[in-house]
Structures are given as structure tokens and as C-alpha cells.
Design a protein around this motif. Structure first.
Motif, PDB file in Angstrom:
ATOM      1  N   ASN A   1       1.006  -1.340  -0.051  1.00  0.00           N
ATOM      2  CA  ASN A   1       0.044  -0.054  -0.062  1.00  0.00           C
ATOM      3  C   ASN A   1       0.902   1.641   0.011  1.00  0.00           C
ATOM      4  O   ASN A   1      -0.268   3.219   0.102  1.00  0.00           O
ATOM      5  N   SER A   2       2.132   1.134   0.253  1.00  0.00           N
ATOM      6  CA  SER A   2       2.825   2.171   0.145  1.00  0.00           C
ATOM      7  C   SER A   2       3.106   3.160  -1.116  1.00  0.00           C
ATOM      8  O   SER A   2       2.668   2.941  -2.108  1.00  0.00           O
ATOM      9  N   GLU A   3       3.194   4.653  -1.251  1.00  0.00           N
ATOM     10  CA  GLU A   3       3.865   5.414  -2.326  1.00  0.00           C
ATOM     11  C   GLU A   3       4.355   4.332  -2.891  1.00  0.00           C
ATOM     12  O   GLU A   3       5.338   4.705  -4.900  1.00  0.00           O
ATOM     13  N   ILE A   4       5.637   4.996  -2.333  1.00  0.00           N
ATOM     14  CA  ILE A   4       6.979   4.215  -2.882  1.00  0.00           C
ATOM     15  C   ILE A   4       7.943   4.090  -1.919  1.00  0.00           C
ATOM     16  O   ILE A   4       7.812   4.169  -0.582  1.00  0.00           O
ATOM     17  N   CYS A   5       8.514   2.045  -2.660  1.00  0.00           N
ATOM     18  CA  CYS A   5       9.518   2.149  -1.302  1.00  0.00           C
ATOM     19  C   CYS A   5      10.860   2.217  -1.991  1.00  0.00           C
ATOM     20  O   CYS A   5      11.450   2.269  -2.863  1.00  0.00           O
ATOM     21  N   ILE A   6      11.319   2.558  -1.092  1.00  0.00           N
ATOM     22  CA  ILE A   6      12.532   3.167  -1.123  1.00  0.00           C
ATOM     23  C   ILE A   6      13.253   1.956  -1.303  1.00  0.00           C
ATOM     24  O   ILE A   6      13.993   1.875   0.260  1.00  0.00           O
ATOM     25  N   ILE A   7      14.261   1.562  -2.054  1.00  0.00           N
ATOM     26  CA  ILE A   7      15.400   0.286  -1.495  1.00  0.00           C
ATOM     27  C   ILE A   7      16.805   0.796  -1.167  1.00  0.00           C
ATOM     28  O   ILE A   7      17.539   1.419  -2.161  1.00  0.00           O
ATOM     29  N   HIS A   8      17.105   0.538  -0.048  1.00  0.00           N
ATOM     30  CA  HIS A   8      18.950   1.233  -0.161  1.00  0.00           C
ATOM     31  C   HIS A   8      20.048   0.095   0.155  1.00  0.00           C
ATOM     32  O   HIS A   8      19.390  -0.851   1.048  1.00  0.00           O
ATOM     33  N   LEU A   9      20.841  -0.131  -1.262  1.00  0.00           N
ATOM     34  CA  LEU A   9      21.334  -0.828  -1.450  1.00  0.00           C
ATOM     35  C   LEU A   9      22.641  -0.819  -0.446  1.00  0.00           C
ATOM     36  O   LEU A   9      23.854  -0.551  -1.791  1.00  0.00           O
ATOM     37  N   ALA A  10      23.441  -1.369   0.090  1.00  0.00           N
ATOM     38  CA  ALA A  10      24.359  -0.757   1.345  1.00  0.00           C
ATOM     39  C   ALA A  10      25.833  -0.919   0.669  1.00  0.00           C
ATOM     40  O   ALA A  10      27.106  -0.681   1.060  1.00  0.00           O
ATOM     41  N   GLN A  11      25.872  -2.657   0.111  1.00  0.00           N
ATOM     42  CA  GLN A  11      27.065  -2.733  -0.683  1.00  0.00           C
ATOM     43  C   GLN A  11      27.040  -2.448  -1.737  1.00  0.00           C
ATOM     44  O   GLN A  11      27.423  -3.506  -2.757  1.00  0.00           O
ATOM     45  N   SER A  12      26.242  -2.138  -2.593  1.00  0.00           N
ATOM     46  CA  SER A  12      26.325  -1.096  -4.418  1.00  0.00           C
ATOM     47  C   SER A  12      27.089   0.024  -4.076  1.00  0.00           C
ATOM     48  O   SER A  12      25.830   1.121  -3.831  1.00  0.00           O
ATOM     49  N   GLU A  13      27.447   0.518  -5.425  1.00  0.00           N
ATOM     50  CA  GLU A  13      27.682   1.622  -6.464  1.00  0.00           C
ATOM     51  C   GLU A  13      27.101   1.639  -7.321  1.00  0.00           C
ATOM     52  O   GLU A  13      27.357   2.639  -7.853  1.00  0.00           O
ATOM     53  N   THR A  14      27.213   0.698  -8.363  1.00  0.00           N
ATOM     54  CA  THR A  14      27.165   0.429  -9.490  1.00  0.00           C
ATOM     55  C   THR A  14      25.864  -0.308 -10.073  1.00  0.00           C
ATOM     56  O   THR A  14      25.868  -1.791  -8.876  1.00  0.00           O
ATOM     57  N   VAL A  15      25.179  -0.379 -10.995  1.00  0.00           N
ATOM     58  CA  VAL A  15      24.215  -1.299 -11.488  1.00  0.00           C
ATOM     59  C   VAL A  15      24.885  -2.570 -11.550  1.00  0.00           C
ATOM     60  O   VAL A  15      24.207  -3.843 -10.631  1.00  0.00           O
ATOM     61  N   GLU A  16      26.048  -3.435 -11.788  1.00  0.00           N
ATOM     62  CA  GLU A  16      26.822  -4.749 -11.629  1.00  0.00           C
ATOM     63  C   GLU A  16      26.780  -4.642 -10.470  1.00  0.00           C
ATOM     64  O   GLU A  16      26.468  -6.493 -10.063  1.00  0.00           O
ATOM     65  N   ASP A  17      26.808  -4.213  -9.571  1.00  0.00           N
ATOM     66  CA  ASP A  17      27.479  -4.250  -7.991  1.00  0.00           C
ATOM     67  C   ASP A  17      25.617  -5.134  -7.347  1.00  0.00           C
ATOM     68  O   ASP A  17      26.113  -6.344  -6.788  1.00  0.00           O
ATOM     69  N   ILE A  18      24.701  -5.123  -8.197  1.00  0.00           N
ATOM     70  CA  ILE A  18      24.234  -5.563  -7.563  1.00  0.00           C
ATOM     71  C   ILE A  18      23.227  -6.672  -7.085  1.00  0.00           C
ATOM     72  O   ILE A  18      23.085  -7.982  -6.117  1.00  0.00           O
TER      73      ILE A  18
END
Length: 454
Positions: free
Chosen positions: A108-125
């Protein structure tokens, strides 16, 4: 940032939410818009409910909370929610309610903000710890909109919503990292169907508390459990599977490996989500299956078709595969000799009786079972309480060509046998009756419908 409790929120929106008009359909996100945070908890500590309420919260976790609230403002929301400090964990009642409601809060959230603490680039995901945690699975699937941020709180993309059907670079990376199809990530429908496929998504995820393996999946399958930390992971997962079984979807039975070791539960319940890995099955003509848990085990009405061990490999023992350390067995169905089922067992027991328990049958007029040309079932076995010759297992009678060319009526011989059990080395298997079109049925005697306790 102001820490507010429920009464504050209620007062703020009073007048905006219809309380008495029962004819009006009220959808919370249309009125109460809020951002929600998805993240991994820091070892250094996170702000707690008590700390925020007393105004003494500080440290890296508090700084992360502030960054979350700053980013949330860009989405025009007045409220933000974080699991570290917005749940009063000292109250068992509130903790229970929060865990049961978690999926809906993200949904039900308007937006879910995801903090990826070990990623700096998309490849790090691909290697980020967020992808390996149990609770973050529903935090990815439930929200309608998500926004990914790097370890330094830089947006991963220029889009306001990172959930995209277009298959953007970040979405394709999420698909590879999680093993979840893009369509399911973008629009997820919770419910107790496709259990085997979706359990596999959770198979390699970890939780700090062993019970959370089950609790974190409640929303995924739209079931509810009473929260009881301390009951152990096995018992919690058994209760989850029991709740899913109430839906009657047979995909919950498509597992292999060890059964649950808890003595209070049926041996038809698997040990963990890992039991479902690699076993996705297409169910032709899916039917709901009546499944009832009893003191004798899982009560399931099945069409039980006898299976014989293939005489070409059966002498005094099964064929042994020294590489895989298993006994390879080929089974044939006397009702349709063209059907052969190959599987493996870890133990050799030449006295076993085998059968195929068909799950996707229906009862036609006069309760006559109808089996589709493409059927689904699982292999059953039981050990006779007295020795018998294999050829005594069935009595072959006249063909029933009017329903199925080459089909023979087979009646189990009279033997005192133990209880049927599921063969754990194989999940559900697809069986095609070649003489029957895939959209047609053949009828079989009512005597083959058997109540099985697993």
C-alpha cells in the motif's frame, strides 16, 4: 523529522477517510500516502522505537533514516515508515500484528525506497547482501513502485519508478540476481498457487531468526500465522505449509528431499523452501485438491493407479547407479503400458508396492472419476506387512476400449500393507496418456479413488 504515533496519523487524516459510509470502497494509498524503507540492518545498530520516542536516537542507522526521509519528500508524501523504529517490539501484540501486516504495508506504500548498502553500480547489485535476505523478497515484490539507491544514496537510475516492463538494465539485473521473472517483479499477485515456483525464489535467502524463514513468506502466499518466536524454524515452516495447503492447490506437494522432522506434522510437509528448488511444473487442467490435516497425517483423496516395476530391469534387485549412489527404477502402469516413469531411490526395497496418485482429476456424473489425457501425480510407495510375489500385485481383466483403447481394468490384490508414503526423491510428475487427447478425459472406476494419509 517528527516521530508520530497512530493517534497523530488518525487526527491528521480525520475527515479525509470515510469511517461510516459502508457503500464507499476506500483504498488506503489514495488518501494516506507514505514512503517505506527496504534495507539491511546495520551491525552498528539501528534507531529503535524507544530511542526515537525519547529523542536520543543517533549513529549510522539514524543517519540512514534521515537520508531515507529526505529522498521520500521528492515523492510528495508526508509520512515515512521504517521497520527499525516504527514497531514497538516491546509489545508482543504489536509485533505480531506488524509481522502479519508487513506485506500489505509495503503493497500500500506510495513508494518503496531500497537502500543497497553494498552497491555503487548496477553490476554490484548481483552480489549485494540485500538480494540474499528473507524479508527483502516481499519488499521487492509487494510495492507498486520502487526506487533503488546506492550505498552513497545516489539513485541507480533516472526513473522515478524502477519497476518497469520495458526490461531496463536495472530490472534485468534484478531478474538475474533474484531468479524472479520480470513480470512477477513488476506486478505480483499474492496467493497460495504456484507454490513450488515461488518457494524456489526464497530457497537461498537467509534470515537472522530461524522462524522468519516462514514468517517472511506469509504475505507472499497470502496466509496468516500466529507469531511464536522460539518455536523453531521447522515448526514455523510446517505451520506455513499447513496454511498454504488449505487452499487446495496441488503445487504445494511438488517437492523433493527430506520431509519435516517435527513429529507433530505430516511427512507430506517438506523441511524447507530448498525442497522446491528446480521443480517448477506446468499443471494441465489444474483442479483444487481437498487436503485436510489430521492426527493420522495429511488426508488426501487421490486416484491411485497401480505401478509395476519394469520386468526388464527387475531381477532380485534394482539397478544401482554407482556414480549417483542411487537405485534407478522404472515403473509401468498396467492401465496404460506405454506409460513409464523413471526415478531413483536411495534405498533398495524390492518388496515395495508403488502407485501413482493422480491429483488433477474430477468427479463427473455419478461420482465417476475423470482423468485428463495430461495428468499430474506423485509416486506413492508402501511396504507390505507380509511377503508377496510382485506378480500378485494386480489382476488384469478385460480391456475397456470404449473409453481408452488398450486400457485394462486393474484391481489391487488383497494384501495387508502399510500406509502409503510419498517417494521423497521425486516431486510431482507429468503423465501423458497417449490414446487420450490432451483436452479429453477417460473415466475410471470409483474404486480407484482412495483416501490416502501421508
Amino acid at each position: 523529522m517528527k516521530f508520530v504515533v497512530r493517534n497523530d496519523v488518525r487526527k491528521h487524516f480525520r475527515g479525509s477517510v470515510p469511517e461510516d459510509d459502508l457503500e464507499m470502497r476506500y483504498f488506503p494509498p489514495n488518501t494516506v500516502k507514505y514512503a517505506i524503507l527496504s534495507h539491511r540492518w546495520l551491525d552498528e545498530g539501528e534507531p529503535t522505537y524507544e530511542g526515537m520516542k525519547s529523542g536520543i536516537a543517533a549513529g549510522p542507522g539514524y543517519e540512514k533514516l534521515k537520508k531515507f526521509c529526505e529522498e521520500a519528500q521528492a515523492y510528495g508524501v508526508e509520512l515515512a515508515w521504517s521497520d527499525t523504529c516504527c514497531i514497538d517490539k516491546s509489545s508482543s501484540t504489536e509485533l505480531d500484528e506488524s509481522i502479519r501486516s508487513m506485506f500489505r504495508w509495503y503493497e500500500n506504500s506510495e513508494i518503496c525506497i531500497i537502500h543497497l548498502a553494498q552497491s555503487e553500480t548496477v553490476e554490484d547489485i548481483m552480489n549485494d547482501g540485500w538480494m540474499k535476505r528473507g524479508w527483502t523478497l516481499q519488499e521487492l515484490l509487494a510495492p507498486r513502485k520502487i526506487k533503488l539507491f546506492s550505498s552513497h544514496w545516489l539513485p541507480m537510475t533516472d526513473d522515478r519508478n524502477d519497476k518497469s516492463y520495458e526490461g531496463t538494465r536495472v530490472m534485468k539485473t534484478l531478474e538475474r540476481a533474484t531468479g524472479i521473472p520480470l513480470d512477477d517483479i513488476c506486478i505480483y499477485v499474492s496467493g497460495s498457487f504456484g507454490v513450488d515456483r515461488r518457494m524456489a525464489w526464497a530457497a537461498r535467502r537467509k534470515t537472522t531468526r530461524v522462524e522468519d524463514v516462514a514468517y517472511s513468506l506469509m504475505g507472499i502466499f497470502n496466509v496468516s500465522l500466529q507469531i511464536a518466536y522460539g518455536e523453531g524454524g521447522d515448526r514455523a515452516f510446517c505451520r506455513l505449509i499447513e496454511a498454504i495447503m488449505q487452499s487446495g492447490n496441488p503445487s504445494v506437494l511438488n517437492w523433493t528431499g527430506q520431509a519435516a522432522s517435527h513429529p507433530s506434522f505430516s511427512r507430506a510437509i517438506p523441511k524447507s523452501p530448498q525442497s522446491y528448488e528446480g521443480l517448477t511444473l506446468r499443471f494441465p487442467n489444474v483442479c483444487q485438491l481437498e487436503m485436510t490435516m489430521t492426527s493420522l497425517g495429511l488426508r488426501v483423496p487421490l486416484v491411485v493407479l497401480p505401478l509395476n516395476i519394469n520386468s526388464s530391469i527387475y531381477t532380485e534387485q534394482f539397478e544401482f547407479d554407482q556414480v549417483l549412489d542411487v537405485w534407478k527404477i522404472t515403473l509401468e502402469c498396467p492401465l496404460c503400458p506405454t506409460i513409464r516413469i523413471n526415478f531413483a531411490e536411495y534405498e533398495e526395497n524390492s518388496n515395495c508396492q508403488y502407485a501413482l496418485g493422480i491429483v488433477n482429476y474430477s468427479l463427473g456424473s455419478c461420482d465417476v472419476p475423470r482423468i485428463p489425457g495430461q495428468s499430474v501425480g506423485f509416486i506413492l510407495r508402501r511396504v507390505p506387512e507380509r511377503h508377496f510375489m510382485l506378480n500378485d500385485y494386480v489382476t488384469v481383466c478385460k480391456p475397456r476400449s470404449e473409453h481408452f483403447p488398450g486400457l485394462k481394468t486393474v484391481s489391487p490384490a488383497s494384501h495387508e500393507c502399510g500406509q502409503w508414503s510419498k517417494v521423497y526423491t521425486t516431486g510431482l510428475v507429468e503423465v501423458n496418456f497417449p490414446e487420450i487427447p490432451s483436452d479429453s478425459y477417460f473415466h475410471i472406476s470409483r474404486e480407484y479413488v482412495e483416501i490416502v494419509y501421508l
